[in-house]
Design an enzyme around this catalytic site. Sequence first.
Site, mmCIF file in Angstrom:
data_model
loop_
_atom_site.group_PDB
_atom_site.id
_atom_site.type_symbol
_atom_site.label_atom_id
_atom_site.label_comp_id
_atom_site.label_asym_id
_atom_site.label_seq_id
_atom_site.Cartn_x
_atom_site.Cartn_y
_atom_site.Cartn_z
ATOM 1 N N PHE A 171 0.863 -1.188 0.000
ATOM 2 C CA PHE A 171 0.000 0.000 0.000
ATOM 3 C C PHE A 171 0.895 1.232 0.000
ATOM 4 O O PHE A 171 1.734 1.401 0.887
ATOM 5 C CB PHE A 171 -0.924 0.030 1.224
ATOM 6 C CG PHE A 171 -1.882 1.195 1.171
ATOM 7 C CD1 PHE A 171 -3.040 1.142 0.395
ATOM 8 C CD2 PHE A 171 -1.611 2.378 1.857
ATOM 9 C CE1 PHE A 171 -3.908 2.222 0.313
ATOM 10 C CE2 PHE A 171 -2.475 3.465 1.782
ATOM 11 C CZ PHE A 171 -3.627 3.392 1.015
ATOM 12 N N ASP B 129 9.421 2.705 1.495
ATOM 13 C CA ASP B 129 8.280 3.494 1.957
ATOM 14 C C ASP B 129 8.160 3.307 3.473
ATOM 15 O O ASP B 129 7.678 2.282 3.958
ATOM 16 C CB ASP B 129 7.013 3.004 1.233
ATOM 17 C CG ASP B 129 5.743 3.703 1.722
ATOM 18 O OD1 ASP B 129 5.788 4.392 2.758
ATOM 19 O OD2 ASP B 129 4.694 3.537 1.067
ATOM 20 N N LYS C 237 3.203 10.135 8.207
ATOM 21 C CA LYS C 237 2.419 9.931 9.420
ATOM 22 C C LYS C 237 2.973 10.510 10.735
ATOM 23 O O LYS C 237 2.515 11.523 11.212
ATOM 24 C CB LYS C 237 2.183 8.438 9.602
ATOM 25 C CG LYS C 237 1.227 7.851 8.565
ATOM 26 C CD LYS C 237 1.013 6.393 8.837
ATOM 27 C CE LYS C 237 0.103 5.731 7.821
ATOM 28 N NZ LYS C 237 -1.325 6.015 7.995
HETATM 29 C C1 LIG Z 1 3.131 2.466 3.776
HETATM 30 C C2 LIG Z 1 2.187 3.585 3.451
HETATM 31 N N1 LIG Z 1 2.465 4.393 2.415
HETATM 32 C C3 LIG Z 1 1.669 5.418 2.098
HETATM 33 C C4 LIG Z 1 0.524 5.677 2.804
HETATM 34 C C5 LIG Z 1 -0.373 6.820 2.409
HETATM 35 O O1 LIG Z 1 -0.228 7.846 3.346
HETATM 36 P P1 LIG Z 1 -1.294 9.037 3.404
HETATM 37 O O2 LIG Z 1 -2.592 8.451 3.865
HETATM 38 O O3 LIG Z 1 -0.712 10.008 4.385
HETATM 39 O O4 LIG Z 1 -1.374 9.600 2.030
HETATM 40 C C6 LIG Z 1 0.186 4.853 3.890
HETATM 41 C C7 LIG Z 1 -1.049 5.099 4.649
HETATM 42 O O5 LIG Z 1 -1.543 4.289 5.373
HETATM 43 C C8 LIG Z 1 1.048 3.794 4.230
HETATM 44 O O6 LIG Z 1 0.793 2.983 5.244
#
Ligand SMILES: Cc1ncc(COP(=O)(O)O)c(C=O)c1O
Length: 413
Positions: free
Chosen positions: A153, A238, A267
């Site tokens: 994700f 990520d 986050k």
């Molecule tokens: C690993 C990862 N990347 C990207 C995101 C997307 O982040 P955002 O909701 O701040 O756009 C998330 C959100 O849960 C995530 O867990």
Amino acid sequence: MDNNISVVVNEEKKKGNLEQIVALDENVYMPVFGKRVPLVVDHGKGVYLYGTDGKKYMDMIGGIAVNTLGHSNGKLCKAISSQAKKVIHCCNYYYNEPQTMLAKKLVERSFADKVFFANSGAEANEGAIKLARGYWYKKGTPKPKIITATMSFHGRTMATIAATGQEKFREPFGPVTPGFDYEPYNDINALKNAIDAQTGAIMLELIQGESGVHPADFEYIQNVRKLCTENKILMIIDEVQTGVGRTGTFFAYEQYGIQPDIVTLAKGLSGGVPVGAVLATNIVATGFGPGDHGSTFGGNPLACAAGLAVLEEIESKNLLTNATNISAFLFKKLSAVAKKTKKIADVRGKGLLIGIELDCGSASETKMKLFEKGYLVSAIGSNVIRIAPPLILTKLQAMKFVSALQDVLEGKE
Ligand SMILES: Cc1ncc(COP(=O)(O)O)c(C=O)c1O
């Protein structure tokens, strides 16, 4: 008004507030969250959130790994309010000290030489994808293909749904951004077979948080690093969910003995103020020149002052050590509950990002039962409870949560 009547009136008001907000929300907010937990958040303190009905909840999901310092942390609030009184936003035509200082701190703590600030995880990942493609383009050897993992994700923007290895996020919104390929997680041979002359980057989470808290194997990540180096491919990690102390080290990659080429954060970085960051080495950062990328809000003084306060608190309160210790405690106690109740199939994750896979019963039912007992968690898929509490969680609080979970699993009221 006599006291008894005023208590009744207040109770009615609070109940009315929940019903009114739910009804109004249904009318005015796009229905992307489905049916939400029936809680209207009023305020928070430490690891607790309080509803407008006055009820107290232990926040074991921490805004989905966002509230690193818990709620209403004194230093964070002070940093935000003093920065707000000075200047909240000035555009990136000018320099601002919190932005430069936060970038400096992140560079000092990491493999990276350069930072770019965005406003969310998806935006940070957009930046990483653009940077990787820009890097190869500017070298005169465009290699636009990016390999990610199935069940990954990476966000909900058009490029990040394309990067996300789950069809359900992409299907309704096609045509999606081309140039992504998905290979099974923890399978180095699949990656080897998928690489071709067009492959410019491999992008991975170190724990697949959104699909059920699945950590990457140590060897797999070591081998991905080798594969990337040998084949001149950029390794993008990520760390939107795993970064900023969530797994017990500031970056989760530190636990894998590797140096990535690009890392994204979001986050937990500013403790709740929207932020995102792309970190890269000097060489890879050549993928962006003047005018190639930008953001109106990204790196504004408010978000960066908050980020600086979060980093200082992590340091001064030894929150990485706390996260590691409380994690070990939680794993031990949750394993004991698993043994006793025979209703937990697996407990996995790192630091304070933990997935509790249930053997029976649905995760959303368990989530709601925990809510009724005053604990907030998230349910992923049909059978995983995810917790990502603030890094300030104490042993006593952790124990209370474990006991509540045990009671729920044993069907106790
Ligand atoms: C690993 C990862 N990347 C990207 C995101 C997307 O982040 P955002 O909701 O701040 O756009 C998330 C959100 O849960 C995530 O867990």
